[in-house]
Design a protein around this motif. Structure first.
Motif, PDB file in Angstrom:
ATOM      1  N   SER A 697       0.847  -1.187   0.000  1.00 51.19           N
ATOM      2  CA  SER A 697       0.000   0.000   0.000  1.00 51.19           C
ATOM      3  C   SER A 697       0.885   1.240   0.000  1.00 51.19           C
ATOM      4  CB  SER A 697      -0.926   0.012   1.219  1.00 51.19           C
ATOM      5  OG  SER A 697      -1.690   1.199   1.270  1.00 51.19           O
ATOM      6  N   LYS A 698       0.598   2.162  -0.900  1.00 47.28           N
ATOM      7  CA  LYS A 698       1.409   3.376  -0.989  1.00 47.28           C
ATOM      8  C   LYS A 698       0.513   4.588  -1.191  1.00 47.28           C
ATOM      9  CE  LYS A 698       4.974   5.746  -3.675  1.00 47.28           C
ATOM     10  NZ  LYS A 698       5.538   6.342  -2.452  1.00 47.28           N
ATOM     11  N   PRO A 699       0.482   5.512  -0.222  1.00 46.40           N
ATOM     12  CA  PRO A 699      -0.231   6.779  -0.420  1.00 46.40           C
ATOM     13  C   PRO A 699       0.630   7.758  -1.212  1.00 46.40           C
ATOM     14  CG  PRO A 699       0.662   6.681   1.794  1.00 46.40           C
ATOM     15  CD  PRO A 699       1.020   5.386   1.135  1.00 46.40           C
ATOM     16  N   PHE A 700      -0.014   8.651  -1.947  1.00 47.30           N
ATOM     17  CA  PHE A 700       0.722   9.599  -2.783  1.00 47.30           C
ATOM     18  C   PHE A 700       0.808  10.981  -2.155  1.00 47.30           C
ATOM     19  CE2 PHE A 700      -0.620   6.324  -5.707  1.00 47.30           C
ATOM     20  CZ  PHE A 700       0.529   6.104  -6.443  1.00 47.30           C
ATOM     21  N   SER A 701       0.337  11.107  -0.920  1.00 45.69           N
ATOM     22  CA  SER A 701       0.450  12.381  -0.209  1.00 45.69           C
ATOM     23  C   SER A 701       0.378  12.091   1.272  1.00 45.69           C
ATOM     24  CB  SER A 701      -0.675  13.349  -0.625  1.00 45.69           C
ATOM     25  OG  SER A 701      -1.940  12.790  -0.342  1.00 45.69           O
ATOM     26  N   ALA A 702       0.872  13.042   2.069  1.00 47.11           N
ATOM     27  CA  ALA A 702       0.924  12.842   3.519  1.00 47.11           C
ATOM     28  C   ALA A 702      -0.470  12.688   4.113  1.00 47.11           C
ATOM     29  CB  ALA A 702       1.655  14.003   4.174  1.00 47.11           C
ATOM     30  N   ASP A 703      -1.472  13.329   3.522  1.00 49.58           N
ATOM     31  CA  ASP A 703      -2.830  13.238   4.052  1.00 49.58           C
ATOM     32  C   ASP A 703      -3.615  12.091   3.423  1.00 49.58           C
ATOM     33  OD1 ASP A 703      -2.964  14.315   1.567  1.00 49.58           O
ATOM     34  OD2 ASP A 703      -4.012  16.153   2.156  1.00 49.58           O
ATOM     35  N   ARG A 704      -2.940  11.219   2.670  1.00 55.72           N
ATOM     36  CA  ARG A 704      -3.517  10.011   2.124  1.00 55.72           C
ATOM     37  C   ARG A 704      -4.732  10.270   1.256  1.00 55.72           C
ATOM     38  NH1 ARG A 704      -1.105   5.770   4.590  1.00 55.72           N
ATOM     39  NH2 ARG A 704      -2.624   4.362   3.655  1.00 55.72           N
ATOM     40  N   LYS A 705      -4.690  11.296   0.431  1.00 54.86           N
ATOM     41  CA  LYS A 705      -5.801  11.570  -0.469  1.00 54.86           C
ATOM     42  C   LYS A 705      -5.904  10.519  -1.564  1.00 54.86           C
ATOM     43  CE  LYS A 705      -5.915  16.594   0.195  1.00 54.86           C
ATOM     44  NZ  LYS A 705      -5.759  17.922  -0.456  1.00 54.86           N
ATOM     45  N   PHE A 706      -4.760  10.039  -2.008  1.00 53.15           N
ATOM     46  CA  PHE A 706      -4.736   9.036  -3.069  1.00 53.15           C
ATOM     47  C   PHE A 706      -3.842   7.881  -2.611  1.00 53.15           C
ATOM     48  CE2 PHE A 706      -5.059  13.284  -4.919  1.00 53.15           C
ATOM     49  CZ  PHE A 706      -6.261  13.188  -5.600  1.00 53.15           C
TER      50      PHE A 706
END
Length: 880
Positions: A697-706
Motif C-alpha cells: 500500500s502506498k499513499p501519494f500524499s501525507a494526508d492520504r488523499k490518493f
C-alpha cells in the motif's frame, strides 16, 4: 558515657536506621508506551537517586516494577532502540507505592536518512502487531469502525461484516484489551463510532501464557484491539434505524454504548429480512439478534468483561450443484462420475451464547484469570433435493426429502494462573481447561431412487429414521516453569495432559407405512478417547533486535475406541518428538521478520471413526474406520512487515507450509453394476499445503488523499485419494492478483476502484484424467460522494466474468447498489435514506471447491432486487 551505654546507644541507632530504611522501601511500577499508545516490550527502565541506581526491562505489555525502592525522590529514565530517551523526576508523596502512566517515547529523528518524523505515525509494525492511527484514516461524521477498516491497507471487510487481515480472518474484537461482543465481529465493528477510536491494532495473539512468558508456539489467533481516546471514555452514544421496503422487506436496528472510565456497557438489537450492507450470504435470511456487552475495571486488582448474544435465523437457500468425481478402475481406465443436483433447504435456528473473563491481579507477583463460556443451539431443517448421477452407461435419479432437528449444549471454563518470583524472569504458570458438550439429533429421510440401465429401469423407496445422542468431555491441564539463565536468556519447562472422551448412541429405524422397525445393523453405541501427554523444554533468547525460541517436546498419544454394541475394542498408540522454533529479527523499528515452526496432533472425527454404516444415501454409503491413527501436522510460517511511518507506506508478506503425516483421506469403491459408491477413511502420507500472500500500500500524499494498493495470494494443495484401491494425487493451484486505487477527499468524495484476476487449476498424477481450470475476472467501484454538506450519494458496483465452470447455470453477475442519504436536525442527529439493492437483479453466489479427486461447482440464490426507505436517528454526548 560508659562502654556498655555506648553499645546500647549504637544498637538502638542502628535499629532505628534499619527500621527507617525498611519503612522507606517502596514499590514503583509503570508502563512504557510509544506516542501511539502501544507498549514497548524490552524497554530499559532505570531509576536513580543521588547515591544509588537500579535498572529493569519492560515485559511484553511494556510494564515494569521495582519492589525495593529505598528513596522517595528519584529520576526515572526509559530508553528503547529507535526512540528518544525519556527522563523525568518523580516523588512518592503518599504511601509506599507509585504507578507511572505518562512514559511515552518519541521515535528518534535520525531513524531514517533524510526523513523527519513528526506527530503520530499513521502505521506501525512490531513483532506481533500492525497498528493504525485512526486519525490518519478519517471518515464521515457518524460512521462506525467498519468504514475505517475499509481504508486500512491489507484489511478487507465483506458484505456480511467479516474482517480479514492479510487473508487471515479476525476472530475476536477487543476494546482496550478486553473482549467485546465475544466472537461476533460483524456486530462489534458496527457498534462503535469511529470518532472515539484512537488506534486499531491487528494482533497475532498466542494466548495468556505467551503474554506473560514470551514463549510463543502454535498458530496465533488474529485479534483486532481498539483503543479509545482518553477524552471519549466518559459519555454515551446511540443509533436507531428503521427501514421498510417493497417485497415486504424490513430492517430495524438499535445500538447504544455507555462509557464511564473503564466501565463500558454496549447493546445491539436487530430485526430484519434484508441486509443493510447489500445482500451478502447464501439464500434469503430473516434474522432477529440481540447482543449485550459489559466490561469494567472495579479497582487496580479486579476487572471483568462479559457478553451475551442471541440470534434467531431463518434461511431459505436454493442451490444448483455440479459435481465431477474422477475415478479409475483396476485397468487404469478413467471413469467420470457426474452429479447434477438441485436443492431447496429451509432452516430455523436459535442460538444463545454467553461468555466472559474475570481477571484478578492478586498482587504484583500473582495473576488469576477465569473465562467461562456457555452456548445453546437449536436447529430445525427441512430439505428437498433432486439429483441425477451418470457413470458409464448407468444413471440414477434421486428424489429426497428430509426433516432434521438438533439440540446442542456446550459448557467451557478456562482457568489460568501465573506466579512471578522475586528473581526477574522466573515465573510459574499453570492452567486448566474443561469443556463439556451434549447434543441430540433427530432425522427422518425419504429417498426414492430411479435406476436406468442399458435396457432396464427399476426403482427403490427408502424411508429411514435416525436418533443420535452425543456426549463429549474434554480436559486439559498443564504447567510451565521459566528460569532466567543470563540477562537475555531463559529456559522454560512445560507439561500438558489432554483427554477427550466421546460417547455416541445411534438408533436407526426402517419406516414401513406407520411402523418403525429397529435396525440393529445400522445402530450402535460407541465410545472413544484420545489422550496425549506432552513434556517439553524451550530455550529463549531476548535481544534488542534478535529474539528466538528453540524447543523440543515428546508426546505419546493414545486413541482408543470401544463398540459397546459388539464388545470390539481398538487401540492405536503413537509417539512423536516435536521440535519447535520461533525466530524474530527486528531490522529497524519499521521492518521485522519472524519465522515459526510447530507440530501438533489432530484426532479423527467421530463419524470417521465410528464402525457403523450410514446408508441414508444409497448413492454414497459411508462407513467409519475404527483403526484410524491421529494425524500429525508439521507447520512452518514466515511473516515479513515493513512500514514507512512518515508516509504510511506498507509492505506485508506471509508464507506458510504445512505437511500432514497419517493424513485421514477418503476411500471410494464402486458397487458393480450401479452408480453407487462405498466411502470410508484411511491414513496416508504425502499431503501438503503451500501458500503465501503479500500486500503493498502506498499513499501519494501525507494526508492520504490518493492511495494505491497491490496484493496477491497463492495456494497449492497436494491432495490424496483412493478409488477402487488406486492411489490418486490431485494438485490444486489457486492464485489471485488484485489492484486497488482509493481516493479520499474530505467532504467531497471517498471511493475505491478494485480489479482482480484469479485462477484455479487442478492436475492429476494419472494421464487418464484431464487437467481442469477455471478463471474469474472481477472489477468494481464502491464509494460515496458528498453534496451541500448534508447530502450523500453512495454506490457499490461490481462485475464478475467466470470461465471454465462446468455448471451450465453459472452466469456472470453484474451487481449494482445505490443509495442517497440526507442528514438534518442539530448536529446531524437524524437522517433519511433511500436505497436500491441489486438493481439489475443478478445477485448469485458462484464457487468452485476441489476435494481430493472431486470438483464441485455451486451456485446459490442470494437476496435480489429491492428498494428501502429508512429513518436514522443518533444521539451522543462525551465529557462531563
Amino acid at each position: 558515657m560508659g562502654t556498655f551505654t555506648k553499645s546500647i546507644f549504637l544498637m538502638l541507632l542502628l535499629a532505628g536506621i534499619f527500621r527507617n530504611s525498611n519503612a522507606q522501601n517502596s514499590v514503583v511500577s509503570g508502563v512504557v508506551l510509544d506516542t501511539a499508545g502501544l507498549p514497548l516490550p524490552g524497554a530499559v527502565v532505570r531509576i536513580k537517586s543521588a547515591t544509588d541506581s537500579v535498572g529493569s526491562s519492560a515485559d511484553n505489555d511494556g510494564k515494569f516494577t521495582f519492589t525495593k525502592v529505598k528513596y522517595k525522590a528519584f529520576t526515572l529514565s526509559a530508553s528503547f532502540i529507535g526512540y528518544d530517551t525519556f527522563t523525568k523526576q518523580y516523588v512518592i508523596s503518599k504511601g509506599n507505592t507509585l504507578h507511572i502512566t505518562d512514559i511515552k517515547l518519541k521515535p528518534s529523528s535520525n531513524t531514517l536518512d533524510a526523513v523527519t518524523i513528526s506527530g503520530t505515525p499513521p502505521i506501525k509494525v512490531t513483532e506481533d502487531t500492525v497498528s493504525f492511527n485512526a486519525k490518519a484514516f478519517p471518515v464521515r461524521d457518524g460512521d462506525a469502525v467498519d468504514e475505517v477498516l475499509k481504508k486500512l491497507p491489507g484489511i478487507k471487510v465483506d458484505k456480511d461484516g467479516n474482517v480479514t487481515s492479510q487473508g487471515t480472518p479476525v476472530t475476536k474484537i477487543r476494546v482496550n484489551g478486553k473482549d467485546f461482543f465475544g466472537t461476533d465481529v460483524a456486530t462489534a465493528i458496527k457498534n462503535l463510532p469511529a470518532e472515539i477510536i484512537k488506534n486499531l491494532q491487528f494482533i497475532d495473539d498466542y494466548g495468556d501464557q505467551a503474554k506473560l512468558t514470551g514463549i510463543k508456539s502454535g498458530e496465533p489467533e488474529k485479534i483486532l484491539n481498539l483503543t479509545i481516546e482518553e477524552d471519549k471514555k466518559k459519555g454515551y452514544f446511540a443509533r436507531a434505524s428503521a427501514g421498510l421496503g417493497n417485497a415486504d422487506r424490513y430492517n430495524t436496528n438499535i445500538r447504544g454504548n455507555s462509557l464511564k472510565g473503564e466501565r463500558q456497557i454496549s447493546f445491539n438489537g436487530t430485526a430484519a429480512n434484508a441486509n443493510m450492507r447489500g445482500g451478502g450470504g447464501d439464500g434469503i435470511t430473516t434474522r432477529n439478534d440481540v447482543g449485550l456487552n459489559y466490561k469494567n475495571e472495579f479497582n487496580t486488582k479486579i476487572s471483568a468483561d462479559a457478553a451475551y448474544n442471541f440470534n434467531n435465523n431463518k434461511n431459505n437457500t436454493i442451490s444448483s450443484t455440479y459435481t465431477q468425481n474422477f475415478l479409475q478402475d483396476a485397468n487404469q481406465n478413467a471413469i467420470t462420475r457426474l452429479e447434477d443436483a438441485r436443492g431447496n433447504a429451509k432452516s430455523d435456528s436459535y442460538n444463545h451464547w454467553f461468555g466472559g473473563n474475570f481477571e484478578y491481579k492478586i498482587d504484583t507477583m500473582n495473576y488469576l484469570k477465569i473465562s467461562p463460556n456457555f452456548s445453546y443451539n437449536k436447529n430445525n431443517d427441512d430439505n428437498t433435493s433432486a439429483s441425477l448421477i451418470t457413470q458409464d452407461t448407468l444413471s440414477t435419479r434421486r428424489e429426497s426429502n428430509s426433516l432434521n432437528t438438533a439440540n446442542n449444549i456446550n459448557l467451557r471454563t478456562n482457568v489460568f494462573y501465573n506466579h512471578k518470583f522475586a528473581k526477574k524472569g522466573r515465573n510459574f504458570t499453570t492452567w486448566g481447561n474443561i469443556n463439556y458438550s451434549s447434543g441430540e439429533s433427530y432425522r427422518q429421510a425419504l429417498n426414492q431412487y430411479i435406476n436406468q440401465y442399458t435396457n432396464a429401469t427399476d426403482s427403490l423407496l427408502q424411508n429411514q429414521l435416525n436418533n443420535q445422542d452425543n456426549r463429549n468431555f474434554y480436559l486439559n491441564v498443564g504447567a510451565s516453569y521459566m528460569e532466567p539463565l543470563w540477562r537475555k536468556t531463559f529456559l522454560e519447562f512445560n507439561y500438558s495432559w489432554n483427554r477427550s472422551a466421546t460417547n455416541n448412541t445411534k438408533d436407526t429405524y426402517d419406516v414401513n407405512g406407520g411402523n418403525q422397525v429397529f435396525n440393529p445393523n445400522l445402530s450402535n453405541i460407541y465410545d472413544y478417547q484420545f489422550i496425549t501427554n506432552k513434556a517439553g523444554v524451550n530455550y529463549r533468547y531476548i535481544g534488542e533486535k534478535l529474539n528466538y525460541t528453540l524447543g523440543l517436546s515428546a508426546q505419546p498419544a493414545l486413541l482408543r475406541g470401544q463398540n459397546l454394541s459388539t464388545g470390539v475394542q481398538t487401540v492405536n498408540r503413537t509417539f512423536n518428538f516435536i521440535p519447535s522454533g520461533r525466530f524474530s529479527y527486528k531490522f529497524s523499528n519499521q521492518q521485522s521478520l519472524d519465522v515459526n515452526y510447530w507440530g501438533r496432533n489432530n484426532q479423527p472425527g467421530f463419524l470417521q471413526l465410528q464402525p457403523i454404516t450410514d446408508n441414508s444415501n444409497l448413492q454414497n454409503v459411508v462407513t467409519g474406520n475404527p483403526n484410524l491413527k491421529p494425524e500429525f501436522i508439521n507447520s512452518i510460517n514466515a511473516h515479513y512487515k515493513q512500514a514507512d511511518w512518515s508516509a504510511g507506506k506498507v509492505f506485508i508478506a506471509n508464507f506458510s507450509y504445512q505437511r500432514t503425516n497419517n493424513k485421514i483421506v477418503t476411500t471410494k469403491d464402486r458397487v458393480p453394476g450401479t452408480v453407487n459408491q462405498l466411502t470410508s477413511y484411511i491414513n496416508t502420507d504425502g499431503f501438503y499445503t503451500l501458500q503465501g500472500d503479500y500486500d503493498i500500500s502506498k499513499p501519494f500524499s501525507a494526508d492520504r488523499k490518493f492511495t494505491l494498493g497491490y496484493s496477491g495470494s497463492g495456494r497449492m494443495n497436494n491432495n490424496i485419494s483412493f478409488t477402487d484401491g488406486s492411489r490418486i494425487k490431485a494438485k490444486n493451484l489457486s492464485w489471485r492478483q488484485e489492484l486497488e486505487f482509493r481516493v479520499d477527499l474530505k467532504d467531497i468524495v471517498n471511493f475505491e476502484i478494485e480489479t482482480s484476476y484469479s485462477q484455479n487449476l487442478t492436475n492429476y498424477s494419472t494421464d487418464t484424467f484431464a487437467d481442469r481450470q477455471s478463471n474469474r475476472f472481477e472489477y468494481g467501484i464502491e464509494g460515496r460522494n458528498y453534496f451541500f454538506k448534508d447530502l450523500t450519494l453512495g454506490y457499490d458496483f461490481s462485475k464478475q466474468i467466470n470461465t471454465g465452470f462446468d455448471n451450465g447455470s453459472v452466469r456472470n453477475p453484474t451487481l449494482l447498489r445505490l443509495y442517497s442519504e440526507y442528514r438534518f436536525m442539530k448536529d446531524n442527529m437524524a437522517a433519511i435514506r433511500i436505497e436500491g439493492f441489486d438493481l439489475l437483479d443478478q445477485n448469485s453466489g458462484i464457487s468452485r471447491d476441489v476435494f481430493d479427486n472431486v470438483i464441485v461447482d455451486r451456485q446459490v440464490n442470494r437476496l435480489g432486487r429491492y428498494f428501502m426507505l429508512s429513518l436514522i436517528y443518533r444521539v451522543r454526548k462525551f465529557g462531563s
